[in-house]
Design an enzyme around this catalytic site. Structure first.
Site, PDB file in Angstrom:
ATOM      1  N   THR A 282      39.033  41.972  38.363  1.00 36.90           N
ATOM      2  CA  THR A 282      38.970  41.562  39.771  1.00 36.90           C
ATOM      3  C   THR A 282      39.865  40.363  40.046  1.00 36.90           C
ATOM      4  OG1 THR A 282      36.659  42.297  39.728  1.00 36.90           O
ATOM      5  CG2 THR A 282      37.353  41.040  41.635  1.00 36.90           C
TER       6      THR A 282
ATOM      7  N   LYS B 223      31.917  36.988  39.524  1.00 45.11           N
ATOM      8  CA  LYS B 223      33.326  37.372  39.296  1.00 45.11           C
ATOM      9  C   LYS B 223      34.087  37.505  40.604  1.00 45.11           C
ATOM     10  CE  LYS B 223      33.096  41.949  40.485  1.00 45.11           C
ATOM     11  NZ  LYS B 223      34.048  42.792  41.223  1.00 45.11           N
TER      12      LYS B 223
END
Length: 343
Positions: free
Chosen positions: A259, A187
């Protein structure tokens, strides 16, 4: 419960603050001078200046004392260092200790995940990872957050719940540390990709589409990158033995969305600044904190290639970070790939 948090960065400090309301918590930092300043000011001015350190939170620069504080039967050690320091921290822990780590990524050089490092250097530790969509500032402020504690040791995962679960911080358990760790590593790379595309869009809006080119990426591109980034994460995870459902959860889709789109994300910030044309060295100096995706990207790609897993977004990010590809050219490269079935 006695808890020792090894590493006084933003995330370690935030968790220590939250847990100290209910447990005996010691926060360790390597720098004795920094600990003295934190003790005097009741703040971690370098990494989490907004948060007040409670009087109940013990502070120390003595690693042996911090480890000893949490190695009795009901103790819990939390390693809150960057990924690069995980190996050395685990090596010094006593057999049988219960350990969680917060760092996300593959180890540079070896390409190993955290649980693989632990198996190699300290196989008798009881280990797991605490992960999920969380910004340290919000956790320290008591804003609602959900995390996942993953370990093949169900009792250890439950210990994480005992340590950190509260009415403002929900902790779920998982028996799939591989999937949780892959999600946490990939991620960050995808957040750089999304940040870069968003940076190109914001730059185009600022200078005018006619000057930037009408084909500058927009919100459609953001959605595509997040979705196809999740597909890359899933492919690598399955190749390494993870469970598919893990990537639909907090450490997969949840952490990816946060994120990639959250303004507090350091990895997203790297992408935004790359789109402005800043050199990587200057970006990292400006951040002042570790952006794990920068260091994870080449290692993620190397591990994927060993497994024969195709990860075109990751490959484009690596080329942009290396300076071999401009952000705009990376978008063109991804859009120009041959059409194929989605699944």
């Amino acid at each position: 419960m006695k808890i020792s948090v090894l590493g006084a960065g933003a995330w370690g400090t935030a968790l220590a603050i939250q847990a100290s309301a209910r447990h005996e918590v010691m926060l360790w930092a390597r720098d004795a001078a920094a600990v003295a300043v934190m003790r005097a000011s009741a703040r971690n001015s370098q990494y989490l200046p907004e948060a007040v350190l409670p009087a109940s939170l013990a502070l120390s620069s003595d690693l042996a004392a911090a480890v000893a504080h949490a190695t009795q039967a009901d103790g819990l050690i939390v390693v809150a260092t960057p990924m690069a320091a995980l190996r050395s921290m685990l090596t010094g822990l006593p057999d049988g200790a219960r350990v969680l780590w917060l760092c996300k990524g593959f180890e540079a050089g070896t390409g190993l995940l955290g649980h693989e490092i632990a198996r190699e250097v300290q196989p008798r530790l009881r280990v797991g990872i605490l992960s999920g969509p969380s910004f340290a500032q919000e956790v320290a402020a008591g804003q609602p957050t959900a995390l996942v504690a993953a370990s093949e040791d169900a009792e250890l995962a439950q210990a994480a719940v005992t340590a950190f679960h509260s009415d403002r911080l929900r902790v779920y358990t998982s028996l799939d540390p591989v999937g949780v760790e892959v999600g946490g590593a990939v991620k960050n790379v995808m957040a750089i990709a999304v940040g870069t595309a968003d940076g190109l869009r914001l730059r185009a809006e600022r200078i005018g589409l006619s000057a930037a080119g009408a084909d500058a990426p927009g919100l459609n591109a953001r959605a595509a990158l997040i979705t196809r980034g999740l597909a890359e994460m899933l492919r690598l995870g399955l190749a390494l033995g993870a469970r598919a459902e893990t990537f639909m959860g907090l450490s997969g889709m949840g952490d990816l969305v946060l994120t990639a789109t959250g303004d507090l994300s350091r990895n997203r910030r790297v992408g935004l600044l790359l789109a402005e044309g800043l050199p990587l060295e200057k970006i990292l100096h400006q951040l002042g904190h570790v952006a794990e995706g920068v260091y994870s990207a080449p290692t993620v790609l190397a591990r994927a290639r060993l497994k024969g897993v195709e990860m075109p977004i990751t490959e484009a990010v690596v080329q942009v970070l290396d300076g071999r590809l401009s952000p705009a050219a990376a978008v063109d490269l991804l859009m120009g790939r041959q059409a194929k079935a989605e699944h």
